[in-house]
Design a protein around this motif. Structure first.
Motif, PDB file in Angstrom:
ATOM      1  N   SER A 266       0.833  -1.214   0.000  1.00 57.81           N
ATOM      2  CA  SER A 266       0.000   0.000   0.000  1.00 57.81           C
ATOM      3  C   SER A 266       0.862   1.256   0.000  1.00 57.81           C
ATOM      4  O   SER A 266       0.584   2.218  -0.725  1.00 57.81           O
ATOM      5  N   LEU A 267       1.929   1.239   0.800  1.00 53.70           N
ATOM      6  CA  LEU A 267       2.829   2.401   0.832  1.00 53.70           C
ATOM      7  C   LEU A 267       3.581   2.552  -0.479  1.00 53.70           C
ATOM      8  O   LEU A 267       3.785   3.677  -0.964  1.00 53.70           O
ATOM      9  N   VAL A 268       3.990   1.436  -1.067  1.00 55.13           N
ATOM     10  CA  VAL A 268       4.680   1.486  -2.363  1.00 55.13           C
ATOM     11  C   VAL A 268       3.763   2.072  -3.426  1.00 55.13           C
ATOM     12  O   VAL A 268       4.174   2.912  -4.240  1.00 55.13           O
ATOM     13  N   LEU A 269       2.505   1.648  -3.426  1.00 51.98           N
ATOM     14  CA  LEU A 269       1.531   2.180  -4.393  1.00 51.98           C
ATOM     15  C   LEU A 269       1.297   3.666  -4.178  1.00 51.98           C
ATOM     16  O   LEU A 269       1.145   4.431  -5.141  1.00 51.98           O
ATOM     17  N   PHE A 270       1.262   4.088  -2.909  1.00 53.24           N
ATOM     18  CA  PHE A 270       1.076   5.509  -2.604  1.00 53.24           C
ATOM     19  C   PHE A 270       2.193   6.339  -3.235  1.00 53.24           C
ATOM     20  O   PHE A 270       1.933   7.329  -3.940  1.00 53.24           O
ATOM     21  N   PHE A 271       3.440   5.954  -2.989  1.00 52.29           N
ATOM     22  CA  PHE A 271       4.563   6.720  -3.526  1.00 52.29           C
ATOM     23  C   PHE A 271       4.679   6.559  -5.049  1.00 52.29           C
ATOM     24  O   PHE A 271       5.016   7.510  -5.744  1.00 52.29           O
ATOM     25  N   ALA A 321       5.188  14.234  -0.248  1.00 57.19           N
ATOM     26  CA  ALA A 321       4.740  13.533  -1.451  1.00 57.19           C
ATOM     27  C   ALA A 321       3.429  14.076  -2.005  1.00 57.19           C
ATOM     28  O   ALA A 321       3.076  13.784  -3.144  1.00 57.19           O
ATOM     29  N   THR A 322       2.703  14.839  -1.210  1.00 60.53           N
ATOM     30  CA  THR A 322       1.396  15.326  -1.647  1.00 60.53           C
ATOM     31  C   THR A 322       1.425  16.833  -1.860  1.00 60.53           C
ATOM     32  O   THR A 322       2.240  17.542  -1.272  1.00 60.53           O
ATOM     33  N   GLY A 323       0.511  17.299  -2.682  1.00 60.42           N
ATOM     34  CA  GLY A 323       0.421  18.729  -2.909  1.00 60.42           C
ATOM     35  C   GLY A 323      -0.682  19.379  -2.088  1.00 60.42           C
ATOM     36  O   GLY A 323      -0.935  20.574  -2.227  1.00 60.42           O
ATOM     37  N   ASP A 324      -1.328  18.592  -1.235  1.00 59.48           N
ATOM     38  CA  ASP A 324      -2.442  19.104  -0.428  1.00 59.48           C
ATOM     39  C   ASP A 324      -2.234  18.698   1.022  1.00 59.48           C
ATOM     40  O   ASP A 324      -2.670  17.620   1.449  1.00 59.48           O
ATOM     41  N   PRO A 325      -1.569  19.532   1.817  1.00 66.78           N
ATOM     42  CA  PRO A 325      -1.286  19.166   3.210  1.00 66.78           C
ATOM     43  C   PRO A 325      -2.545  18.981   4.060  1.00 66.78           C
ATOM     44  O   PRO A 325      -2.552  18.165   4.975  1.00 66.78           O
ATOM     45  N   VAL A 326      -3.605  19.736   3.757  1.00 65.44           N
ATOM     46  CA  VAL A 326      -4.848  19.587   4.517  1.00 65.44           C
ATOM     47  C   VAL A 326      -5.441  18.201   4.300  1.00 65.44           C
ATOM     48  O   VAL A 326      -5.833  17.503   5.241  1.00 65.44           O
ATOM     49  N   HIS A 327      -5.508  17.790   3.040  1.00 65.10           N
ATOM     50  CA  HIS A 327      -6.046  16.466   2.730  1.00 65.10           C
ATOM     51  C   HIS A 327      -5.168  15.369   3.316  1.00 65.10           C
ATOM     52  O   HIS A 327      -5.674  14.339   3.789  1.00 65.10           O
ATOM     53  N   MET A 328      -3.845  15.566   3.308  1.00 60.22           N
ATOM     54  CA  MET A 328      -2.947  14.569   3.888  1.00 60.22           C
ATOM     55  C   MET A 328      -3.156  14.454   5.397  1.00 60.22           C
ATOM     56  O   MET A 328      -3.113  13.359   5.958  1.00 60.22           O
ATOM     57  N   THR A 329      -3.372  15.585   6.060  1.00 62.00           N
ATOM     58  CA  THR A 329      -3.634  15.561   7.502  1.00 62.00           C
ATOM     59  C   THR A 329      -4.887  14.751   7.807  1.00 62.00           C
ATOM     60  O   THR A 329      -4.895  13.911   8.718  1.00 62.00           O
ATOM     61  N   ILE A 330      -5.931  14.992   7.041  1.00 62.54           N
ATOM     62  CA  ILE A 330      -7.182  14.244   7.235  1.00 62.54           C
ATOM     63  C   ILE A 330      -6.967  12.760   6.958  1.00 62.54           C
ATOM     64  O   ILE A 330      -7.447  11.890   7.693  1.00 62.54           O
TER      65      ILE A 330
END
Length: 439
Positions: A266-271, A321-330
């Motif tokens: 799952s982590l590999v797919l995320f990155f 890795a993400t461009g949306d820190p708010v969404h990543m926090t959630i």
């Protein structure tokens, strides 16, 4: 001689026909057809960037974007709009079904817009990651962006703003105050937001004068489709949650098994998705690997600092890795909450014990029942008589069974050479009492 002349004439005619064919080919227009489908996210931005780069390299005359999307991420829409605005090639948005929200913004950024009769365009209110209305600052930015997109192609900005602002009153278009504007094909043409309504691609190409052009379609590759799916705002928290559950379950599994494989996958797919989509670089993956290594080192070299640095690096890599820190926090909050609930469920309900730490933590105990003793047990001396070799104040030495034994009285003083009897043995502690008639 005639034979040589005929060969020469045939060669000359072949050369002329070749040049003539080259001239026709050189004059043929090149058109690229690019689909914009499903949710607008960072993966789509990477695909469209590749499409425009390919078209520019081929010196194309026109790029037609076939739009059919319910909208998506504002950030991704902004990147796509910039790609269209910066491209030297003429761009056309062909709205085939719907161009809502971010899709409307992308369409407005094209040089021209054409719609099929059943198409709709508009309803572009900006919302946050939780589905609620965004902050006033975000709404102000989005209104300005919609206005600019309309103005740069000579369209009346009031309609673009009405697509994103419920306070603008346009009852003649069914968007009275309190409602967002959504154009039908006829309304869009009336308001100057569409250059025309077409029945399909054939009519569109005819109107654009490229029906005889070299039309090339650019489709998403499998890695690009996979990247778009993996970077979808709904999929990201699911991936992180699966990773968290897999890691938690692995702590209760002997060895390294299926839960650990699923978590790591799952982590590999995320990155992978974020790398292919162009959202991040390898620096985020490197930071994640370093963080994991530091956390593992903490298990063998306890202290807390190394583990804290590792945990910080892991979390930081996800945000990088993400461009949306708010969404990543959630997403992280969802993943952590579910993982904790699974942990409690395994311990409290199923009575599981963590087997991962058994290899690093000594759990054996040297119990008497198992034959372990910390000191020799002298139960064989119990009841035996002897003589005090020293004054017992209350401890000293006695001779028992021809053996010098360290003894202690029950609290009273016993003088040297007194006869004693051993009344209690507690491990290596031998308690004696004086025999009154010994003298």
């Amino acid at each position: 001689m005639w034979r040589y002349l005929s060969v020469l004439l045939f060669g000359l005619l072949f050369t002329m026909s070749s040049f003539g064919g080259a001239t026709v080919s050189a004059n043929e227009k090149i058109v690229y057809h690019v689909p914009i489908e499903e949710t607008v996210e960072k993966g789509l931005s990477a695909f469209l960037e590749r499409a425009l780069t390919t078209a520019e390299a081929a010196d194309a005359d026109l790029v037609v974007f076939e739009v059919n999307t319910p909208g998506g991420a504002v950030g991704a829409a902004g990147e796509i709009a910039k790609l269209l605005a910066d491209s030297p090639i003429k761009t056309v948005a062909y709205v085939n079904n719907r161009a809502l929200s971010a899709g409307a913004y992308i369409s407005l950024s094209a040089d021209e817009i054409y719609m099929v009769p059943s198409a709709t365009m508009g309803s572009a209110a900006v919302i946050d990651s939780t589905g609620n209305a965004a902050s006033k600052k975000a709404q102000s930015y989005w209104l300005a962006a919609m206005k600019t997109a309309a103005e740069q192609n000579g369209r009346d900005p009031i309609y673009a703003q009405a697509m994103a602002d419920v306070d603008i009153d346009l009852p003649e278009y069914g968007a009275e105050k309190g409602k967002l504007l959504t154009f039908t094909a006829e309304q869009a043409k009336k308001a100057g937001y569409s250059e025309g309504t077409v029945s399909g691609k054939a009519e569109l190409y005819s109107i654009l004068g490229v029906e005889d052009a070299d039309i090339r379609t650019i489709e998403e590759s499998f890695p690009e489709k996979l990247a778009r799916f993996l970077t979808n705002p709904i999929v990201v928290p699911i991936l992180l949650t699966i990773a968290g559950i897999g890691i938690v379950m692995e702590l209760f599994s002997p060895g390294f098994g299926i839960p650990g494989v699923i978590g790591i996958t799952s982590l590999v797919l995320f990155f992978y998705g974020h790398l292919v989509a162009g959202i991040t670089g390898y620096e985020s993956l490197a930071m994640f690997i370093i963080g994991v290594i530091l956390v593992l080192i903490e298990f063998f070299i306890p202290g807390g600092i190394i583990g804290l640095l590792g945990f910080t690096a892991v979390v930081g890599s996800l945000f990088l890795a993400t461009g949306d820190p708010v969404h990543m926090t959630i997403s992280l909050l969802i993943a952590v909450t579910v993982s904790i609930l699974v942990f409690i469920l395994l311990v409290k309900v199923f009575g599981k014990q963590m087997k991962f730490f058994r290899k690093m933590i000594l759990t054996d105990a040297t119990k008497t029942e198992q034959g372990y003793v910390s000191n020799p047990n002298r139960l064989d001396l119990l009841g035996a008589e002897g003589k005090a070799l020293t004054d017992l104040r209350p401890s000293g030495t006695a001779l028992v069974k021809e053996e010098r034994v360290d003894v202690v009285t029950e609290g009273s003083f016993i003088s040297k050479d007194s006869t004693i009897i051993i009344v209690k043995v507690e491990g290596s502690r031998v308690v004696v009492r004086e025999i009154p008639d010994s003298n």
